[in-house]
Scaffold this active site. Structure first.
Site, PDB file in Angstrom:
ATOM      1  N   CYS A  79       7.760 -12.587 -14.120  1.00 52.43           N
ATOM      2  CA  CYS A  79       9.023 -13.145 -14.608  1.00 52.43           C
ATOM      3  C   CYS A  79       9.055 -13.062 -16.142  1.00 52.43           C
ATOM      4  O   CYS A  79       8.028 -12.847 -16.771  1.00 52.43           O
ATOM      5  CB  CYS A  79       9.138 -14.598 -14.208  1.00 52.43           C
ATOM      6  SG  CYS A  79       8.737 -14.911 -12.495  1.00 52.43           S
ATOM      7  N   ARG A 125      11.554  -4.843 -16.532  1.00 52.56           N
ATOM      8  CA  ARG A 125      10.402  -5.337 -15.783  1.00 52.56           C
ATOM      9  C   ARG A 125      10.748  -5.702 -14.343  1.00 52.56           C
ATOM     10  O   ARG A 125       9.864  -5.952 -13.545  1.00 52.56           O
ATOM     11  CB  ARG A 125       9.824  -6.591 -16.468  1.00 52.56           C
ATOM     12  CG  ARG A 125       9.296  -6.319 -17.858  1.00 52.56           C
ATOM     13  CD  ARG A 125       9.125  -7.616 -18.627  1.00 52.56           C
ATOM     14  NE  ARG A 125       8.325  -8.561 -17.886  1.00 52.56           N
ATOM     15  CZ  ARG A 125       7.015  -8.582 -17.893  1.00 52.56           C
ATOM     16  NH1 ARG A 125       6.353  -7.718 -18.619  1.00 52.56           N
ATOM     17  NH2 ARG A 125       6.358  -9.468 -17.182  1.00 52.56           N
ATOM     18  N   TRP A 140      11.095 -13.362 -10.866  1.00 53.13           N
ATOM     19  CA  TRP A 140      10.616 -12.435  -9.836  1.00 53.13           C
ATOM     20  C   TRP A 140      10.000 -13.353  -8.794  1.00 53.13           C
ATOM     21  O   TRP A 140       8.966 -13.973  -9.031  1.00 53.13           O
ATOM     22  CB  TRP A 140       9.590 -11.487 -10.475  1.00 53.13           C
ATOM     23  CG  TRP A 140       8.791 -10.696  -9.507  1.00 53.13           C
ATOM     24  CD1 TRP A 140       7.579 -11.032  -8.968  1.00 53.13           C
ATOM     25  CD2 TRP A 140       9.113  -9.432  -8.968  1.00 53.13           C
ATOM     26  NE1 TRP A 140       7.157 -10.048  -8.129  1.00 53.13           N
ATOM     27  CE2 TRP A 140       8.069  -9.063  -8.108  1.00 53.13           C
ATOM     28  CE3 TRP A 140      10.205  -8.565  -9.126  1.00 53.13           C
ATOM     29  CZ2 TRP A 140       8.068  -7.856  -7.411  1.00 53.13           C
ATOM     30  CZ3 TRP A 140      10.205  -7.377  -8.427  1.00 53.13           C
ATOM     31  CH2 TRP A 140       9.140  -7.023  -7.591  1.00 53.13           C
ATOM     32  N   ASN A 183       6.359 -18.979 -15.768  1.00 52.57           N
ATOM     33  CA  ASN A 183       5.753 -17.801 -15.138  1.00 52.57           C
ATOM     34  C   ASN A 183       4.383 -18.219 -14.630  1.00 52.57           C
ATOM     35  O   ASN A 183       3.702 -18.995 -15.287  1.00 52.57           O
ATOM     36  CB  ASN A 183       5.541 -16.669 -16.154  1.00 52.57           C
ATOM     37  CG  ASN A 183       6.842 -16.075 -16.628  1.00 52.57           C
ATOM     38  OD1 ASN A 183       7.905 -16.403 -16.120  1.00 52.57           O
ATOM     39  ND2 ASN A 183       6.754 -15.194 -17.625  1.00 52.57           N
ATOM     40  N   GLY A 184       3.958 -17.645 -13.496  1.00 53.55           N
ATOM     41  CA  GLY A 184       2.642 -17.979 -12.961  1.00 53.55           C
ATOM     42  C   GLY A 184       2.783 -18.717 -11.640  1.00 53.55           C
ATOM     43  O   GLY A 184       3.854 -18.737 -11.031  1.00 53.55           O
ATOM     44  N   GLU A 198      -7.576   7.609  -1.894  1.00 53.03           N
ATOM     45  CA  GLU A 198      -6.676   7.073  -2.915  1.00 53.03           C
ATOM     46  C   GLU A 198      -6.866   7.814  -4.251  1.00 53.03           C
ATOM     47  O   GLU A 198      -5.892   8.105  -4.949  1.00 53.03           O
ATOM     48  CB  GLU A 198      -6.919   5.558  -3.077  1.00 53.03           C
ATOM     49  CG  GLU A 198      -6.113   4.866  -4.158  1.00 53.03           C
ATOM     50  CD  GLU A 198      -4.599   4.984  -4.008  1.00 53.03           C
ATOM     51  OE1 GLU A 198      -4.117   5.500  -2.983  1.00 53.03           O
ATOM     52  OE2 GLU A 198      -3.900   4.591  -4.949  1.00 53.03           O
ATOM     53  N   LYS A 213      -3.836   9.764  -6.059  1.00 51.89           N
ATOM     54  CA  LYS A 213      -3.436   9.453  -7.444  1.00 51.89           C
ATOM     55  C   LYS A 213      -3.461  10.722  -8.275  1.00 51.89           C
ATOM     56  O   LYS A 213      -2.550  11.005  -9.024  1.00 51.89           O
ATOM     57  CB  LYS A 213      -4.391   8.448  -8.098  1.00 51.89           C
ATOM     58  CG  LYS A 213      -4.262   6.983  -7.869  1.00 51.89           C
ATOM     59  CD  LYS A 213      -3.003   6.308  -8.262  1.00 51.89           C
ATOM     60  CE  LYS A 213      -1.925   6.485  -7.233  1.00 51.89           C
ATOM     61  NZ  LYS A 213      -1.694   5.409  -6.308  1.00 51.89           N
ATOM     62  N   GLU A 248      -0.640  13.265  -7.411  1.00 50.11           N
ATOM     63  CA  GLU A 248       0.734  12.894  -7.745  1.00 50.11           C
ATOM     64  C   GLU A 248       1.014  12.861  -9.239  1.00 50.11           C
ATOM     65  O   GLU A 248       2.117  13.199  -9.656  1.00 50.11           O
ATOM     66  CB  GLU A 248       1.168  11.591  -7.065  1.00 50.11           C
ATOM     67  CG  GLU A 248       0.507  10.324  -7.550  1.00 50.11           C
ATOM     68  CD  GLU A 248       1.011   9.082  -6.808  1.00 50.11           C
ATOM     69  OE1 GLU A 248       0.192   8.213  -6.510  1.00 50.11           O
ATOM     70  OE2 GLU A 248       2.212   8.983  -6.555  1.00 50.11           O
ATOM     71  N   HIS A 305     -18.404  20.506   7.577  1.00 47.86           N
ATOM     72  CA  HIS A 305     -17.666  21.017   8.731  1.00 47.86           C
ATOM     73  C   HIS A 305     -16.472  21.856   8.300  1.00 47.86           C
ATOM     74  O   HIS A 305     -15.516  22.006   9.064  1.00 47.86           O
ATOM     75  CB  HIS A 305     -17.227  19.851   9.620  1.00 47.86           C
ATOM     76  CG  HIS A 305     -18.392  19.059  10.139  1.00 47.86           C
ATOM     77  ND1 HIS A 305     -19.264  19.565  11.082  1.00 47.86           N
ATOM     78  CD2 HIS A 305     -18.869  17.836   9.791  1.00 47.86           C
ATOM     79  CE1 HIS A 305     -20.213  18.671  11.314  1.00 47.86           C
ATOM     80  NE2 HIS A 305     -20.007  17.620  10.531  1.00 47.86           N
ATOM     81  N   LYS A 364       9.901   5.690  -6.829  1.00 45.06           N
ATOM     82  CA  LYS A 364       9.112   4.465  -6.681  1.00 45.06           C
ATOM     83  C   LYS A 364       9.314   3.858  -5.300  1.00 45.06           C
ATOM     84  O   LYS A 364       8.396   3.310  -4.714  1.00 45.06           O
ATOM     85  CB  LYS A 364       9.522   3.465  -7.773  1.00 45.06           C
ATOM     86  CG  LYS A 364       8.684   2.197  -7.795  1.00 45.06           C
ATOM     87  CD  LYS A 364       7.257   2.482  -8.227  1.00 45.06           C
ATOM     88  CE  LYS A 364       6.325   1.301  -8.099  1.00 45.06           C
ATOM     89  NZ  LYS A 364       4.911   1.723  -7.996  1.00 45.06           N
TER      90      LYS A 364
HETATM   91  C1  F6R Z   1       1.479   6.468  -4.478  1.00 44.84           C
HETATM   92  C2  F6R Z   1       2.615   5.689  -4.039  1.00 44.84           C
HETATM   93  C3  F6R Z   1       3.198   5.975  -2.707  1.00 44.84           C
HETATM   94  C4  F6R Z   1       3.558   4.667  -1.998  1.00 44.84           C
HETATM   95  C5  F6R Z   1       4.292   4.961  -0.680  1.00 44.84           C
HETATM   96  C6  F6R Z   1       4.569   3.685   0.079  1.00 44.84           C
HETATM   97  O1  F6R Z   1       1.045   6.082  -5.730  1.00 44.84           O
HETATM   98  O2  F6R Z   1       3.062   4.820  -4.740  1.00 44.84           O
HETATM   99  O3  F6R Z   1       2.329   6.731  -1.934  1.00 44.84           O
HETATM  100  O4  F6R Z   1       2.375   3.979  -1.763  1.00 44.84           O
HETATM  101  O5  F6R Z   1       5.492   5.602  -0.941  1.00 44.84           O
HETATM  102  O6  F6R Z   1       5.336   2.805  -0.666  1.00 44.84           O
HETATM  103  P1  F6R Z   1       5.402   1.282  -0.325  1.00 44.84           P
HETATM  104  O7  F6R Z   1       4.060   0.698  -0.515  1.00 44.84           O
HETATM  105  O8  F6R Z   1       6.439   0.720  -1.246  1.00 44.84           O
HETATM  106  O9  F6R Z   1       5.826   1.178   1.118  1.00 44.84           O
END
Ligand code: F6R
Length: 600
Positions: free
Chosen positions: A2, A27, A72, A96-97, A473, A477, A480, A496, A595
């Site tokens: 927030c 934010r 938030w 906030n918190g 992961e 990362k 992407e 394999h 996102k």
């Molecule tokens: C990778 C990333 C995506 C999300 C995926 C699911 O860094 O951000 O792979 O993890 O699109 O998104 P959510 O978690 O919002 O369902």
């Protein structure tokens, strides 16, 4: 998180508060509000949604002192009643918190006649300050803060008095000419002043237009240093970090701290999970769990599978959401959907499918009020705060945090986990945020390796058992944000097939923390070294052997074996970040990605 703003000066406060709040819009928030005092008393205005919605109905407000907030949601739905400021008589608070003991305080204050209208933890604080208020706001705030457990950054308004305080949540004071400011973040007030004082934990500031006085919690005055901020607005939004992703990686200790807040009692060796709403009998009856998610959330779920199976003995299937609808869900099983945004179309469709098959459903998400939270039976929030970088980082760490809590809770109920082991793990879990902080302070070796591999076309991440999901992961990362082809592999699977691809041109990141399969991973490292691959190992800080077999070692603080994946995650995130940076990639907005993926 927030946003907080506060103003005391010789200009109309409302306009400055609204303008400052708008500078925090990037934010993310779900409601906004302001409180302004003039000679006729205090006026509070709040609204669900954007700040423009709040502005639409604002009358002419005159008054030279006030506070404002963008919320938030963490406790209670995103709506007008839950929006801040929260008032108790003539006292208004923005916060906030998380106040961990707010239920207890609420019960106590209700018995003293205080009426609660919202679902928030903050309202308890407003009433508590009122409860202690005699004729001096700072004394009342100091007394109230002694009663609360949790984290806070607050601005409190009463008449012409304005007070700010913090613990584990940032807050700054801005110094102007004939005016002074409070803010949770520098961008909020950068237009008005560059002279900033950073409040430290357990410090309180009394803010008036001509003066700011700082106190400790025993009301001893303290001296504070003034910093002059030379960032531009864009840098300020990122708190001086070059990218949101890097900022969010650095926010992970705090995010995890919030994830655990009020949920772990390491002294009693107990866990309380708000939102789970399952009885011990229902947990005892759970013999099968499906975890459904996409992308990074899937990788968190995959680690959840290993943890559930080891610590609770429950069989877990982990499924990619877009595939789940074509498999057969088992009626009566518990389906856990994991989604940072709570809006991912594939995950939502899978949730609907699971519900129609008669499964019990539980969501782990970061966004209160998101579509998944409205459709699922029960929700556990990750409380990471808004994440702006497209690549998920702090929300992944918090998802892991929730999964550890769930698994331990289930393991205890199922009688598979001894109290002694549970207590040991809980003590170690509470230390993880400070271990992450330590790791973040030792980035040089990561940067160095990142530079040497940044021109590679392919990178492999390998790990076994609990480290395998982190290898996935790391690879996700890296691909992407750097556009390098990366693969995450179970280390034992290399021989394999994929071993055919390993040459001196394919760097390998091996997650080799201590644990059940350490020796086997070392053998896998020898296999790739024999093909001349450059190898970076992520290893325990006490491991004195590993450097014999690899080119570079990044050491993570020693912890319980089952918790080390959280620490290894931070290394693969930073590595991906620095590789992408060396390649000049648009890290916060990688090509072709969004996102929140709201299409199937
Ligand atoms: C990778 C990333 C995506 C999300 C995926 C699911 O860094 O951000 O792979 O993890 O699109 O998104 P959510 O978690 O919002 O369902």
């Amino acid at each position: 998180m927030c946003g907080i703003v506060g103003y005391s000066g010789n200009k109309q406060a409302a306009a400055i508060l609204i303008d400052s709040l708008k500078r925090l819009e990037y934010r993310g928030y779900d409601s906004a509000g302001i409180a302004v005092f003039d000679n006729n008393g205090m006026e509070v205005y709040k609204e669900k949604g954007r700040i423009v919605e709040l502005e639409k109905d604002l009358p002419e407000i005159s008054g030279f002192i006030g506070i404002g907030h963008t919320r938030w949601a963490t406790h209670g739905k995103p709506n007008k009643i839950n929006a801040h400021p929260h008032a108790s008589g003539s006292i208004a608070v923005v916060h906030n918190g998380i106040i961990e003991n707010y239920q207890e305080l609420k019960e106590k204050l209700s018995r003293s006649g205080y009426e609660f209208v919202s679902e928030t933890d903050t309202e308890a604080l407003a009433h508590l300050i009122k409860y202690y208020y005699r004729d001096n706001l700072i004394d009342a705030v100091i007394s109230a803060l002694k009663d609360i457990k949790g984290s806070y950054a607050i601005a409190v308004l009463s008449g012409s008095e304005l007070v700010a305080a913090r613990k584990d949540s940032p807050l700054i004071i801005g110094l102007g000419e004939g005016e002074n400011f409070i803010a949770s973040d520098i961008p909020a007030i950068l237009k008005y002043t560059r002279k900033i004082i950073f409040l430290d934990d357990m410090e309180i500031a009394s803010v008036s237009k001509d003066n700011v006085i700082f106190y400790d919690t025993d009301k001893n005055p303290i001296e504070k240093k003034v910093s002059v901020i030379d960032w531009n607005l864009e840098a300020a939004e990122k708190s001086g970090y070059e990218h949101f992703m890097l900022k969010e990686i650095h926010e992970q200790p705090r995010a995890l701290h919030e994830t655990f807040a009020g949920r772990i009692s390491e002294l009693e060796g107990k866990i309380t999970i708000d939102g789970l709403n399952m009885t011990e009998a229902q947990i005892m009856d759970t013999s099968r769990i499906s975890i459904i998610a996409c992308g990074t959330s899937y990788n968190a779920g995959f680690l959840g599978k290993y943890l559930f199976e080891e610590l609770s003995g429950i069989h877990v299937d982990v499924e990619i959401a877009s595939e789940f609808r074509y498999s057969h869900s088992i009626p009566g099983s518990l389906v856990i959907v994991i989604s940072q945004s709570g809006e991912t179309a594939d995950t939502l469709a899978a949730l609907r499918e699971a519900k129609s098959s008669g499964c019990r459903t539980l969501a782990i998400t970061n966004v209160m009020g998101s579509t998944i939270t409205r459709e699922v039976e029960n929700v556990i929030y990750t409380r990471s705060g808004p994440e702006i970088g497209v690549a998920a980082t702090k929300t992944f760490i918090s998802q892991l945090g929730v999964l550890y809590l769930l698994v331990l809770y289930f393991g205890k109920c199922k009688g598979k986990l001894s109290q002694e082991r549970m207590s040991r793990i809980l003590i170690a879990m509470k230390q993880i945020p400070s271990h992450i902080t330590r790791l973040l302070n030792t980035k040089d070796a990561i940067k160095k390796f990142a530079e040497t591999v940044s021109s590679s076309s392919d990178v492999f991440f390998i790990g076994r058992t609990l480290n395998y999901p982190i290898a996935l992961e790391g690879a996700l990362k890296l691909k992407e944000i750097s556009y390098i082809h990366a693969e995450g592999y179970a280390a034992g699977e290399l021989k394999h097939g994929p071993l055919a691809l390993i040459t001196k041109l394919t760097p390998v990141v091996a997650i080799a923390t201590k644990g059940l399969t350490y020796d086997k991973v070392v053998n896998n490292i020898k296999e790739v070294k024999a093909r001349e691959a450059p190898v970076l190992a992520i290893a325990d800080e006490k491991d004195s052997e590993i450097e014999k077999y690899v080119d570079e070692v990044i050491r993570v603080p020693t912890t319980e074996d089952i918790l080390s994946p959280i620490l290894s995650t931070v290394v693969v995130q930073l590595l991906s970040y620095y590789i992408a940076k060396a390649r000049n990639c648009p890290i916060d907005q990688p090509r072709n990605l969004a996102k929140s993926v709201t299409v199937e």
